[in-house]
Design an enzyme around this catalytic site. Structure first.
Site: not given
Ligand code: AGP
Length: 616
Positions: A489, A76, A508, A2, A27, A102-103, A492, A485, A611
């Site tokens: 990436k 969102w 293993h 949001c 966001r 927002n929330g 995503e 990471e 975000k």
């Protein structure tokens, strides 16, 4: 999660609102809406599911009456599907009141039942509409928006940033903050509200964060802040460091490309002012005084996602330099494991946005149990720094693309600065090594700039791999978090399965995944820094090649040992063992972006992602 913007002043509010929402697109959202109090005293509104452009097209076809007071929102979805009727703003009081949120309002069911019993009907599935109708009821009883709003927010539970306006009070917006971000922009004859400063940075660099459980009322010529109980509060103003152009693409094809190119500056700006006479000094943590730092018996790094991988890299360095046990905890796991926390525990949270609810709640949990807390954050005035004992800001500039790149390398840099500062205070490392490490940090921006030149080579590789169904990443020691990471990436951005492993873990279990043509990236440690680890990773490469893997090695310039075994070798400049990872991650950032691009995907706003994850 949001984006919110509010405006009162003399400008046409719609233009300010849409510009503010545009700059907060990163966001993450799935619908958008605006409401304006027209110059004729009407409240007019438009809202659409989908991207902001859908709303703008709708406004072109059905223009709103202009006015100088307005609120805007990108949603969102949490309660209710991302459809037009669930988008914000929500109206009440016969369309004369508008509210955005927002929330999550956690007690909305009971409130909805009460309102329904009073005869109210609802058109949406959202908790926000319930808050709007409750506000309208309170307004009907009080006749005053500020009073009604205060009564309303004191009834709500959960996490909320709320903005509201009423046609009867045309030059006023009231807002509240409870476990969700809200900042004020101070103008000349105009004032602004936003989820973050990107909402209004085009018009003012003067800002202040609204604190927890605070209400703000803005008119064109006034800003007043109180607690939920009505006590006056003086907001702490700060100057916004970056300008609107910094949050635009600046000629790059995407924010992602722009921000990867800014990796060198992100490190340079984070270091700036923190190395004096060849030694690292982080004044922000001097606030604890030498006694505290010398008494620290354990350091816990708290973060989520990419930030947690930065923590993993940093944990090797801090433990080595400061001689203190360091462990990295995922924020959302931390408080449910009943961790041992004592006054000699130092908790360092890592968060680009400073609003990640999981990390905020973990920091609060640690603080309540006596830990000292430091926040590493890239967003001024954000909640987590404001609730920490000290903050070490990274200065990577606005990171707009949802997937984090430059903030990641800046986070590692900040952790290294803290580690070297503590080592100096505790005298656990010879001065020569402190100075050498400080020099390695100072050399990083130029080396990062050199790594960026591999872009064309990686673009070709990505095009060849664009139909890959799964990609594996191997690393050892500080290269292991980089493998994690690199995999994140790719997940995503390119929406394909990717997994990072500690290279030593291969035999293993994971080696069973190796089939003919399976692409595997391997982060190869320098033979100069550790011949033993280097030879072990070369052996790992041989083991997977023997089973048909296609190996892409990230290796330092001049390392000839990889040549017979790797299908592709991407070179990085020479660096010390703890500094290699910061260089090795950049080719993986570029690869993920190029592969996503080759698949025609949106590299700045990947599907399903936000975000800043401001809900738990
Ligand atoms: C970054 O690529 C991811 N989108 C995500 O893992 C992110 O790092 C995580 O949500 C933490 O965000 P923060 O740094 O703002 O707290």
């Amino acid at each position: 999660m949001c984006g919110i913007v509010g405006y009162v002043g003399s400008q046409d509010s719609l233009g300010v609102l849409l510009g503010g929402l545009k700059r907060q697109e990163y966001r993450g959202y799935d619908s958008a809406g605006v409401a304006v109090l027209s110059n004729e005293g009407e409240l007019v509104m438009a809202k659409k599911a989908g991207k902001l452009q859908m709303l703008m097209d709708n406004l072109t076809a059905h223009p709103l009456a202009s006015g100088h007071t307005g609120i805007g929102h990108t949603r969102w979805a949490t309660h209710g599907a991302p459809i037009d009727v669930n988008a914000h703003p929500h109206l009440a009081d016969d369309g004369r009141l508008a509210l955005i949120h927002n929330g999550i309002v956690e007690n909305f069911y009971e409130i909805k039942a009460e309102l329904t019993a009073r005869g109210h009907e609802f058109v949406s599935e959202t908790d926000t509409e319930v808050a709007a109708v409750l506000l309208a009821d309170n307004y009907a009883e009080t006749g005053d928006l500020r009073t009604a709003f205060a009564r309303t927010v004191n009834r709500l539970e959960g996490a909320f940033t709320l903005l509201a306006m009423h046609a009867n009070e045309p030059h006023l917006i009231v807002a509240a903050r409870h476990n969700s971000p809200l900042v004020i922009g101070f103008g000349d004859g105009e004032n602004f509200l936003g989820s973050d400063v990107a909402a209004f940075v085009e018009f003012t660099h003067r800002a202040a964060a609204v604190g927890q459980n605070q209400i703000v009322a803005i008119t064109p010529d006034s800003v007043s802040v109180t607690t939920f109980a009505g006590e006056p509060v003086v907001p702490e103003e700060f100057d916004i460091e970056w300008d609107a152009s910094a949050s635009e693409k600046g000629g790059w094809p995407s924010f992602m490309a722009k921000e990867i190119s800014e990796n060198p500056d992100a490190v340079a700006n984070t270091i700036r002012g923190r190395i004096h006479d060849g030694m690292v000094v982080v004044p922000e943590i001097d606030a604890f005084g030498p006694d505290f730092l010398s008494g620290v018996s354990r350091i816990i790094l708290l973060a989520c996602g990419t930030a947690s991988y930065a923590g993993l890299v940093g944990s090797y360095a801090i433990e080595k330099w400061a001689g203190i046990p360091v462990d990295v905890q995922l924020s959302h796991e931390f408080r449910y494991r009943d961790p041992v926390i004592t006054p000699s525990t130092l908790v360092i949270s890592i968060s680009q946005s400073g609003e990640t609810m999981d990390t905020l709640m973990a920091v609060r949990y640690a603080s309540e149990r006596g830990a000292k807390t430091i926040s590493i954050c890239n967003t001024q005035g954000a909640t987590i720094p404001r609730e920490s004992d000290a903050v070490v800001y990274t200065h990577a500039g606005p990171e707009v693309a949802v997937a984090s790149t430059k903030a990641f390398v800046a986070q590692i840099t900040a952790l290294y600065l803290i580690g070297l500062h503590i080592a100096r205070v505790r005298d656990t490392v010879p001065e020569a090594l402190l100075q050498h490490s400080a020099q390695e940090l100072s050399d990083l921006p130029a080396k990062l700039a050199e790594v960026l030149s591999v872009g064309d080579e990686i673009r070709t590789l990505a095009k060849w791999m664009s139909d890959s169904q799964a990609v594996l990443f191997l690393g050892r020691n500080v290269g292991f978090p980089i493998a994690l990471e690199g995999a994140l990436k790719l997940k995503e951005l390119a929406y394909i399965h990717a997994e990072g492993f500690a290279a030593g873990e291969l035999k293993h279990g994971p080696i069973a995944l190796i089939d003919h043509g399976q692409p595997v990236f391997v982060i190869v440690p320098s033979p100069r820094n550790s011949a033993e680890m280097h030879s072990k990773v070369i052996s790992n490469i041989q083991e997977i090649r023997a089973r048909g893997a296609r190996v892409i090695a990230i290796a330092e310039a001049g390392d000839a040992a990889v040549l017979p075994f790797a299908d592709e070798v991407i070179r990085i400049p020479l660096a010390g063992p703890l500094f290699e990872p910061i260089l090795a991650v950049v080719p993986l950032q570029i690869f993920a972006m190029e592969l996503a691009d080759a698949k025609g995907l949106d590299v700045d706003q990947p599907r399903n992602l936000a975000k800043s994850v401001t809900v738990e």
